[in-house]
Design an enzyme around this catalytic site. Structure first.
Site, PDB file in Angstrom:
ATOM      1  CG  HIS A 322      -2.075  -0.941   1.114  1.00  0.00           C
ATOM      2  ND1 HIS A 322      -1.934  -2.307   1.168  1.00  0.00           N
ATOM      3  CD2 HIS A 322      -3.415  -0.711   0.948  1.00  0.00           C
ATOM      4  CE1 HIS A 322      -3.124  -2.884   1.054  1.00  0.00           C
ATOM      5  NE2 HIS A 322      -4.043  -1.932   0.916  1.00  0.00           N
ATOM      6  CG  HIS A 365       2.271  -3.222   6.543  1.00  0.00           C
ATOM      7  ND1 HIS A 365       3.041  -4.241   6.032  1.00  0.00           N
ATOM      8  CD2 HIS A 365       1.205  -3.093   5.710  1.00  0.00           C
ATOM      9  CE1 HIS A 365       2.467  -4.705   4.919  1.00  0.00           C
ATOM     10  NE2 HIS A 365       1.353  -4.026   4.710  1.00  0.00           N
ATOM     11  CG  ASP A 369       6.687  -4.295   7.457  1.00  0.00           C
ATOM     12  OD1 ASP A 369       7.845  -4.717   7.583  1.00  0.00           O
ATOM     13  OD2 ASP A 369       5.695  -4.868   7.929  1.00  0.00           O
TER      14      ASP A 369
END
Length: 436
Positions: A322, A365, A369
Site C-alpha cells: 500500500h 504493518h 515495512d
C-alpha cells in the site's frame, strides 16, 4: 523664357544624395554599435535587412529579442516553444545569418560565455557530464560536444544535432502493461504461498515496534489509507489521460511499479515476519492443490489486494505494498504536472503522508515495512528519472547491463518529458464550440 527644369533636377539629385548619405551613416552607426547594445529595434532592422520581415513581430515585438539574446539563439530555440517556427527553409536561412553575425562578434560571444565553434548546428561547448566516473572508452562519446542539445558523434569526431525525440512507441507501452499485470499476478500467488507459512501467533507474538507500541490502534484507519490511494489514483488517471506524452508516462509507471512489486515478492517470500497485531486473525491456511491456490491468487489479483474489495491477506509484511502504490502515485502526479499547480502538489503529498500514517495507525504493518517501502519506491523513482533526464548513462555499457529495462524503454526518449497537455481523443464538439 528660361526653363527651370535643370535647376529642379539638380535639387532632386542633391536631395537623393542627402538621403542616401543619411542611410549610409545610419547603417554605419548601427554597424559600429556593438551587437551587445542592440535593442529590439536594432534587431528588427537587422531582420528586415536579412529578409526575415515576417518574423519581426514574433521575435522583436512579442519576445523582445535584443542583441545579446540574438547571439545566443540556436536552431533548437527556433524549433521549440515558445517560437516554434514551422518553415524549415526559413529556420536554416535564419541560422546561417545568425552564424555570420556570431562569427563577426566572436569577442562578444567570449565575453558572454557563449563559445562559437563555427559549425551550423548549434553553439559549442564542452561536455558537461561524465559517464559515472568511467574512462572515456566506456562511453559512446569521448570528445567534447555542444551543451544544451542532443548530439550524435560520428567516428571522425564530428557531431550531428539530434532533435529531441519523444516517440510514444505504443508497442513498448503495451509490453510494460503486460509486465506489470504479470507481476501483480505473480505477487498474488506469492501472497498465497506466504499466507500458508505465516508464523503462529502463540509461538511468535508481535515484534516490538516503537510506533505500534506508542500509538493505539484505529480500527477504521486502514480503510482511510486505501481511500487516500483511490483518490490519488483518480488524480493520476486524469493527469495521464490529458498529458500529451501519456504513452511514455504509462510506460514508466508500469515499469517502476512492476519492478518494485517484483522486489516485494522476493523479500516477503524469503523472510516471514510475525503478525504485527493481536487483532489480526491470521493463521496458516492450506489451500490444498495448485488449482485452489490459483483461485485464491486470482481473487487477490482481481480485488487489487484491497480490504475495500473484501480481500484479506496475512504474511505479506516486508514491505508494504500500500505504501508503494500511494508513494509512487504521489511522485508521478507531482512530477508530471506544472510546478505552478501548488494545490494539486500539496493535496498529493497530504494524501501520501496521511495514507502512510493510517497504515501504521491501523497496525497492519510494522514501521520498518512502511519505511523500507517508502525509501525503495522514492529511490527507484528518482534514480530512473535522473538517468532518463540527464542521459548520462544512456549510452554506456554498464547501463545496458545493470538497467536493461530502463535502456529498453527509454532508448528513444531524449531528455526530460515536458508537461504538455492535449485531448486523448478528438476534442468534444461542445468544447470545440466553447474553446475554438
Amino acid at each position: 523664357m528660361i526653363s527651370n527644369k535643370p535647376v529642379l533636377l539638380q535639387h532632386k539629385q542633391i536631395r537623393f544624395l542627402q538621403i542616401l548619405s543619411g542611410l549610409q551613416s545610419e547603417e554605419k552607426a548601427m554597424t559600429q554599435l556593438s551587437v551587445r547594445r542592440w535593442t529590439p529595434k536594432h534587431v528588427a532592422k537587422w531582420l528586415r535587412e536579412e529578409g526575415f520581415c515576417d518574423y519581426v513581430d514574433l521575435l522583436c515585438n512579442k519576445h523582445r529579442l535584443d542583441g545579446t539574446s540574438l547571439l545566443a539563439l540556436s536552431e533548437y530555440d527556433l524549433r521549440s516553444p515558445p517560437l516554434e517556427l514551422k518553415v524549415l527553409g526559413d529556420i536554416k536561412r535564419l541560422m546561417v545569418s545568425i552564424r555570420k553575425l556570431q562569427k563577426q562578434n566572436i569577442d562578444v560571444l567570449e565575453e558572454l560565455g557563449l563559445p562559437f565553434d563555427g559549425s551550423p548546428t548549434g553553439t559549442g561547448g564542452s561536455l558537461d557530464w561524465l559517464c559515472n566516473g568511467e574512462s572515456g572508452r566506456d562511453c559512446d562519446s569521448t570528445d567534447t560536444a555542444p551543451v544544451g542539445e542532443e548530439y550524435h558523434q560520428y567516428t571522425n569526431g564530428k557531431y550531428k544535432l539530434q532533435t529531441r525525440r519523444l516517440d510514444p512507441e505504443y508497442w513498448k507501452t503495451v509490453l510494460s502493461t503486460i509486465y506489470v499485470v504479470f507481476v501483480f499476478g505473480f505477487t498474488s500467488f506469492v501472497m498465497v504461498i506466504v499466507h500458508e507459512r505465516v508464523p503462529d501467533m502463540r509461538t511468535y507474538p508481535p515484534l516490538p515496534d516503537i510506533f505500534l507500541d506508542s500509538v493505539p490502534r484505529i480500527p477504521w484507519a486502514f480503510a482511510m489509507a486505501e481511500a487516500c490511494g483511490v483518490i490519488l489514483c483518480n488524480i493520476w488517471v486524469l493527469v495521464l489521460l490529458l498529458h500529451k506524452h501519456r504513452s511514455i508516462l504509462l510506460r514508466r509507471m508500469c515499469s517502476l511499479m512492476g519492478t518494485v512489486f517484483m522486489l516485494r515478492c522476493i523479500t516477503m517470500f524469503v523472510t516471514s515476519l510475525s503478525v504485527p497485531g493481536q487483532h489480526l486473525q491470521c493463521s496458516g491456511k492450506m489451500y490444498g492443490d495448485m488449482w485452489a491456490k490459483l483461485q485464491r491468487a486470482v481473487a487477490i489479483w482481481s480485488g487489487f489486494g484491497m480490504t475495500l474489495t473484501g480481500v484479506h491477506t496475512c504474511g505479506d509484511y516486508m514491505f508494504s505494498g500500500h505504501t508503494v502504490v500511494i508513494t509512487l502515485l504521489n511522485f508521478f502526479v507531482t512530477e508530471y504536472t506544472p510546478r505552478s499547480w501548488n494545490f494539486i502538489h500539496t493535496l498529493s503529498w497530504v494524501l501520501n503522508l496521511f495514507g502512510i500514517f493510517f497504515i501504521l495507525a491501523a497496525h497492519e504493518h510494522y514501521s520498518i515495512d512502511v519505511f523500507i517501502a517508502f525509501y525503495i519506491t522514492t529511490r527507484l523513482f528518482l534514480y530512473y528519472h535522473t538517468l532518463a533526464n540527464t542521459r548520462a548513462y544512456q549510452q554506456s555499457r554498464r547501463a545496458r547491463i545493470w538497467f536493461p529495462m530502463f535502456s529498453f524503454f527509454e532508448s528513444n526518449v531524449n531528455g526530460p518529458v515536458p508537461n504538455e497537455y492535449s485531448w486523448p481523443l478528438s476534442r468534444p464538439a461542445v468544447m470545440r464550440r466553447l474553446i475554438g
